[in-house]
Design an enzyme around this catalytic site. Structure first.
Site, PDB file in Angstrom:
ATOM      1  N   CYS A 101       0.837  -1.207   0.000  1.00  0.00           N
ATOM      2  CA  CYS A 101       0.000   0.000   0.000  1.00  0.00           C
ATOM      3  C   CYS A 101       0.872   1.256   0.000  1.00  0.00           C
ATOM      4  O   CYS A 101       1.377   1.660   1.049  1.00  0.00           O
ATOM      5  CB  CYS A 101      -0.934  -0.008   1.212  1.00  0.00           C
ATOM      6  SG  CYS A 101      -1.957   1.473   1.311  1.00  0.00           S
TER       7      CYS A 101
ATOM      8  N   CYS B   6      -0.385   4.154   2.109  1.00  0.00           N
ATOM      9  CA  CYS B   6      -0.218   3.965   3.558  1.00  0.00           C
ATOM     10  C   CYS B   6       1.243   4.193   3.957  1.00  0.00           C
ATOM     11  O   CYS B   6       1.512   4.780   5.003  1.00  0.00           O
ATOM     12  CB  CYS B   6      -0.599   2.542   3.973  1.00  0.00           C
ATOM     13  SG  CYS B   6      -2.095   1.914   3.213  1.00  0.00           S
ATOM     14  N   ASP B   7       2.189   3.725   3.138  1.00  0.00           N
ATOM     15  CA  ASP B   7       3.579   3.636   3.592  1.00  0.00           C
ATOM     16  C   ASP B   7       4.577   4.476   2.792  1.00  0.00           C
ATOM     17  O   ASP B   7       5.744   4.561   3.184  1.00  0.00           O
ATOM     18  CB  ASP B   7       4.036   2.160   3.552  1.00  0.00           C
ATOM     19  CG  ASP B   7       3.191   1.283   4.462  1.00  0.00           C
ATOM     20  OD1 ASP B   7       2.718   1.793   5.489  1.00  0.00           O
ATOM     21  OD2 ASP B   7       2.978   0.102   4.131  1.00  0.00           O
TER      22      ASP B   7
END
Ligand code: FAD
Ligand code: NAP
Length: 314
Positions: A136, A139-140
């Site tokens: 992701c 997300c990261d």
């Protein structure tokens, strides 16, 4: 405290399919309950710009899903933050157990559990998950400012992740097993024009290389699919974007499945192999897998459930 809640229609999942089913079932006065699951809002909460949702030239995925939730609630759907851990479809009313301890009984069930990211299954991929290996980018990606990153895959997700990661990374290598991408043309065009992205064709990931203390990724070893030659590429992040598999855990032993785990529905409907259980969205769609098609199927599922319930009442 454990309690039992009964509803005419239980909707499991809170992506575009679930929230659309909720809007239609609410307007049919079925007073549905929707259980959101571990990812409220579904897959679109893991992306940024969505450019193919009709009516919005560009909308942020998480914003769109907040609007869908608000819409479902405004129509009268009860939206519950819980995860269904088991579903018994052998007797009616159907019974679903929630992780919260709540038991849900329902006259009809609409399954909208969507899909989850696939992994390559390499031991080194597993060892560095959360320590440099991710599925992701939204997300990261932030953790990789000024670093070199690799993305694995050749579909829409891989290309979008690679483009998004150029916001942080100094260089992104897109590693694909063929020399042709299956992503949309507009995305491929953007990828090819981006000076920070370098495609590496005909290669697959062999191993993620890193250190244990501190735990982190230092490089990947990739193999040429024709010659078998191994190359090492220095990088701090590895984003695996090789597709998604249907989240069928609740029904894999009880409903008919096909095409590698997608819930089978009767052609032109959302009826599954168990009467009264309907399926919509990525859980059942091995072809299109888009937000708008998932929403369309959510609508169909609510209408199918409404008609089926009316027949039972006759
Ligand atoms: P999902 O969105 O997968 O939602 C599934 C829901 O089920 C989640 O809320 C989850 O919490 C819930 N759930 C799962 N198991 C349980 C359980 N046991 N109990 C309760 N709830 C459960 N499509 C587009 O059209 N345009 C795009 O730009 C686009 N961009 C994308 C970018 C990325 C990075 C990804 C991964 C996908 C993208 N897609 C895009 C595809 C799109 O997101 C999916 O087609 C769509 O979200 C599928 O909707 P769905 O409702 O079937 O399921
Ligand atoms: P996808 O379209 O299935 O693509 C998966 C990619 O990973 C393919 O290029 C595939 O290679 C590669 N791959 C699969 N297994 C592999 C392995 N073991 N090793 C190496 N490579 C492997 O999946 P996706 O990109 O996640 O997209 C899923 C769905 O969501 C699609 O329907 C997509 O359109 C939709 N989506 C839409 C948008 C958008 O509209 N903007 C954005 C994201 C996702 P091959 O090409 O060789 O098969």
């Amino acid at each position: 405290m454990s309690e039992t809640r009964h509803t005419r229609v239980l909707i499991i999942g809170s992506g575009p399919a679930g929230y659309t089913a909720a809007v239609y079932a609410s307007r049919a006065m079925l007073e549905p309950i929707l259980v959101q699951g571990i990812e409220p809002g579904g897959q679109l909460t893991t992306t940024t710009e969505v450019e193919n949702w009709p009516g919005d030239t560009e909308v942020q995925g998480p914003d769109l899903m907040v609007r869908m939730e608000a819409h479902a609630k405004a129509m009268g759907c009860e939206v519950i933050g819980d995860i269904i851990t088991s579903l018994d479809t052998s007797a009616r009313p159907f019974t679903a157990k929630g992780d919260s301890g709540t038991t849900y009984t329902a006259d009809a069930v609409i399954l909208c559990t969507g899909a989850r990211a696939k992994w390559l299954g390499l031991p080194s991929e597993d060892a560095f998950k959360g320590f440099g290996v991710s599925a992701c980018a939204t997300c990261d990606g932030f953790f990789y400012r000024g670093q070199e990153i690799v993305v694995i895959g050749g579909g829409n997700t891989a290309v979008e992740e690679a483009l998004f990661l150029t916001n942080f990374a100094s260089k992104v290598t897109l590693i694909h097993r063929r020399d042709e991408l299956r992503a949309e043309k507009i995305l491929i065009d953007r990828l090819m024009k981006n000076p920070k992205i370098e495609p590496l064709w005909h290669h697959v990931l062999e191993e993620v290389v890193g250190t244990d203390s501190p735990k982190g990724v230092e490089a990947v070893r990739v193999k040429h699919v024709d010659t078998g030659e191994i190359t090492e590429i220095a990088c701090k992040g590895v984003f695996v974007a090789i597709g998604h598999a249907p989240a069928n855990e609740l029904v894999k032993d009880t409903l008919d499945l096909h095409h590698g785990g997608y819930v089978k529905v009767e052609a032109g409907s959302t009826r599954t192999s168990v009467p009264g259980v309907f399926a919509a969205g990525d859980l059942t769609d091995h072809v299109y897998r888009q937000a708008v098609t998932s929403a369309g199927m959510g609508c169909m599922a609510a209408l199918d459930a409404e008609r089926w319930l009316a027949e039972q009442d006759d």
